[in-house]
Design an enzyme around this catalytic site. Structure first.
Site, PDB file in Angstrom:
ATOM      1  N   SER A  24       6.784  -2.377  -6.827  1.00 42.63           N
ATOM      2  CA  SER A  24       6.827  -3.840  -6.677  1.00 42.63           C
ATOM      3  C   SER A  24       8.153  -4.409  -7.176  1.00 42.63           C
ATOM      4  O   SER A  24       8.755  -5.279  -6.537  1.00 42.63           O
ATOM      5  CB  SER A  24       5.683  -4.488  -7.465  1.00 42.63           C
ATOM      6  OG  SER A  24       4.437  -4.097  -6.964  1.00 42.63           O
ATOM      7  N   GLN A 170       1.508 -10.991  -3.012  1.00 41.90           N
ATOM      8  CA  GLN A 170       2.329 -11.031  -1.796  1.00 41.90           C
ATOM      9  C   GLN A 170       2.285 -12.413  -1.152  1.00 41.90           C
ATOM     10  O   GLN A 170       3.314 -12.943  -0.722  1.00 41.90           O
ATOM     11  CB  GLN A 170       1.867  -9.952  -0.817  1.00 41.90           C
ATOM     12  CG  GLN A 170       2.128  -8.542  -1.333  1.00 41.90           C
ATOM     13  CD  GLN A 170       1.656  -7.467  -0.374  1.00 41.90           C
ATOM     14  OE1 GLN A 170       1.100  -7.751   0.683  1.00 41.90           O
ATOM     15  NE2 GLN A 170       1.866  -6.213  -0.737  1.00 41.90           N
ATOM     16  N   ASP A 316      -4.844  -1.613  -6.954  1.00 36.89           N
ATOM     17  CA  ASP A 316      -4.284  -0.381  -6.383  1.00 36.89           C
ATOM     18  C   ASP A 316      -4.764   0.875  -7.097  1.00 36.89           C
ATOM     19  O   ASP A 316      -4.592   1.989  -6.589  1.00 36.89           O
ATOM     20  CB  ASP A 316      -2.755  -0.429  -6.405  1.00 36.89           C
ATOM     21  CG  ASP A 316      -2.199  -1.373  -5.351  1.00 36.89           C
ATOM     22  OD1 ASP A 316      -2.906  -1.631  -4.354  1.00 36.89           O
ATOM     23  OD2 ASP A 316      -1.066  -1.858  -5.516  1.00 36.89           O
ATOM     24  N   ARG A 347     -10.014   0.938   1.803  1.00 35.23           N
ATOM     25  CA  ARG A 347     -10.137   1.889   0.691  1.00 35.23           C
ATOM     26  C   ARG A 347     -11.562   2.028   0.165  1.00 35.23           C
ATOM     27  O   ARG A 347     -11.861   3.004  -0.524  1.00 35.23           O
ATOM     28  CB  ARG A 347      -9.160   1.527  -0.435  1.00 35.23           C
ATOM     29  CG  ARG A 347      -7.730   1.900  -0.085  1.00 35.23           C
ATOM     30  CD  ARG A 347      -6.764   1.672  -1.219  1.00 35.23           C
ATOM     31  NE  ARG A 347      -5.408   2.041  -0.816  1.00 35.23           N
ATOM     32  CZ  ARG A 347      -4.308   1.551  -1.361  1.00 35.23           C
ATOM     33  NH1 ARG A 347      -4.394   0.669  -2.344  1.00 35.23           N
ATOM     34  NH2 ARG A 347      -3.119   1.937  -0.937  1.00 35.23           N
TER      35      ARG A 347
END
Length: 429
Positions: A24, A170, A316, A347
């Site tokens: 990031s 984001q 994540d 996921r």
């Protein structure tokens, strides 16, 4: 599709490991350096596929960037110096590149077309394109800007006060970056606080950012001044070895220079709650992005419930947390994690499907999963589906499974951790 065979690790993982640079922060350092005035030097840059896509896109817009391993020099063009790209801007597999860059392109008075790989083509862009359109950018794409490829014609923007339906760094970053050249004060409010690398780095580049609870504001017309950036190790990459150290018998690992930004350390909180044995030694207190050395060893874990405000701080890391939960006593419930459905893969589905193949007792829910510990895993053929975090999680699972585990599409790990398999091999000796 390259495959990797993972054998059980009988003698534990032991040794020191320097975690590669934070993905990031690496993305942002290149982008902000490109629109700053002056030359930015980045040390500790992550030379993974995603961050190299960011470099390639900004080179296409006339920015002089020299990358040598983990060191990068960016000669900034200022906010108004980017050039119209002659070719399509290809972001590869990088959601960060396309979403943050869209914010910059929205305030730039030229035409651009942005696309990525097959995974990017499935990821929702409307969460970014809608607010940018509200600010005055002209953006189109498949299904009215929902999916790539996107065309963007930027120009004069007006600031907005935007309430985001999702806690997404984001989305927040794209709007703030567009706001740098918008008329007025741009504000973004989130349901939960998401990672704040953009705010921290904008401040390091000389931009005044105001934070009030879950709202972040900045005034348009501010310039960025080049600065040197030291990128700490990526806590999301460290997570795989933190879990490995905790669940593989006879292990003791020292992870060096791990980024400890409080909006990213949910994995540390979860491991502590599960009962992992580890110590955290801060190494650069007072820095814009804090870091620490973490020592972890084989631990007895217990199942817990994970949900609410902590989810954006570990979104994540959920694939590898799910693996840890298969080795914990009792039941682990992960909830409020709808965002997992719009990552490189869904996921929720991929974690449940692939861990089930290895013998885990795990079931999907609408917003997460339920894991029943403790499971004895057995080797099998599994697939990353092109998702780097699934690939690395399965590799750690293979270390504790009985018999060999074959991971199909294993090269996906290169997106964020090009040396992952080499490091794993080294620590297992």
């Amino acid at each position: 599709m390259k495959e990797r065979t993972i054998q059980p690790v009988n003698n534990g993982l032991n040794g020191n490991i320097t975690i590669p640079g934070d993905k990031s922060i690496s993305h942002r350092a290149v982008m902000f350096g490109a629109i700053a005035e002056g030359t930015t030097t980045i040390k500790g840059f992550l030379p993974g596929a995603d961050c190299l896509s960011t470099i390639s896109c900004f080179k296409e817009m006339g920015v002089d960037i020299v990358q040598n391993g983990d060191e990068v020099t960016v000669v900034g063009k200022g906010l108004e110096g980017l050039q119209e790209p002659k070719a399509v801007l290809d972001v590869g597999n990088s959601g960060t590149t396309i979403r943050l860059m869209s914010g910059i392109l929205a305030n730039t008075p030229f035409f651009s077309c942005v696309q990525g790989d097959a995974s990017i083509a499935k990821r929702p862009m409307k969460r970014v394109t809608n607010p940018l359109k509200q600010m005055g950018a002209n953006i189109d794409g498949r299904e009215e800007g929902t999916f790539t490829p996107l065309t963007i014609r930027g120009g004069d923007l007006k600031a907005i006060e935007y309430t985001s339906p999702v806690a997404s760094a984001q989305v927040k970053s794209a709007i703030l970056l567009a706001g740098l050249r918008a008329e007025g004060v741009t504000a973004v409010t989130e349901p939960h606080i998401s990672r704040d690398h953009t705010e921290r780095m904008l401040e390091a580049f000389g931009v005044k950012v105001t934070r009030e609870g879950k709202t972040v504001k900045l005034a348009g017309g501010q310039k960025l001044t080049a600065t040197d950036v030291q990128v700490p190790g990526d806590v999301s990459s460290a997570a795989f070895f933190l879990v490995a150290g905790a669940i593989i018998p006879n292990s003791k690992l020292v992870l060096e220079n791990v980024g400890m930004n409080p909006t990213r350390t949910g994995i540390i909180d979860v491991l502590e709650k599960m009962g992992a044995t580890f110590t955290v030694e801060p190494i650069n207190e007072g820095a814009s992005e804090p870091a620490a050395n973490i020592t972890i060893e084989t631990s007895s874990l217990k199942g817990i419930e994970i949900g609410g405000d902590i989810i954006p701080r570990l979104i994540d890391e959920i694939p590898v947390i799910a693996l840890a939960a298969t080795q914990a006593e009792g039941i682990t419930v992960i909830k409020d994690a709808h965002e997992l459905k719009v990552k490189e893969t869904n996921r929720i589905d991929t974690v449940v499907a692939e861990l089930t193949k290895l013998g885990a007792r795990i079931e999907a829910t609408d917003d997460g999963m339920i894991i029943y510990g403790k499971s004895a895993l057995k080797g099998n053929t599994v697939n990353s589906y092109g998702d780097h975090r699934i690939g690395m999680m399965l590799a750690i699972a293979g270390c504790i499974a009985e018999g060999k585990t074959i991971i199909e599409d294993a090269e996906a790990v290169g997106v964020s951790y090009p040396t992952f398999f080499e490091e794993l091999q080294k620590l297992a000796k």
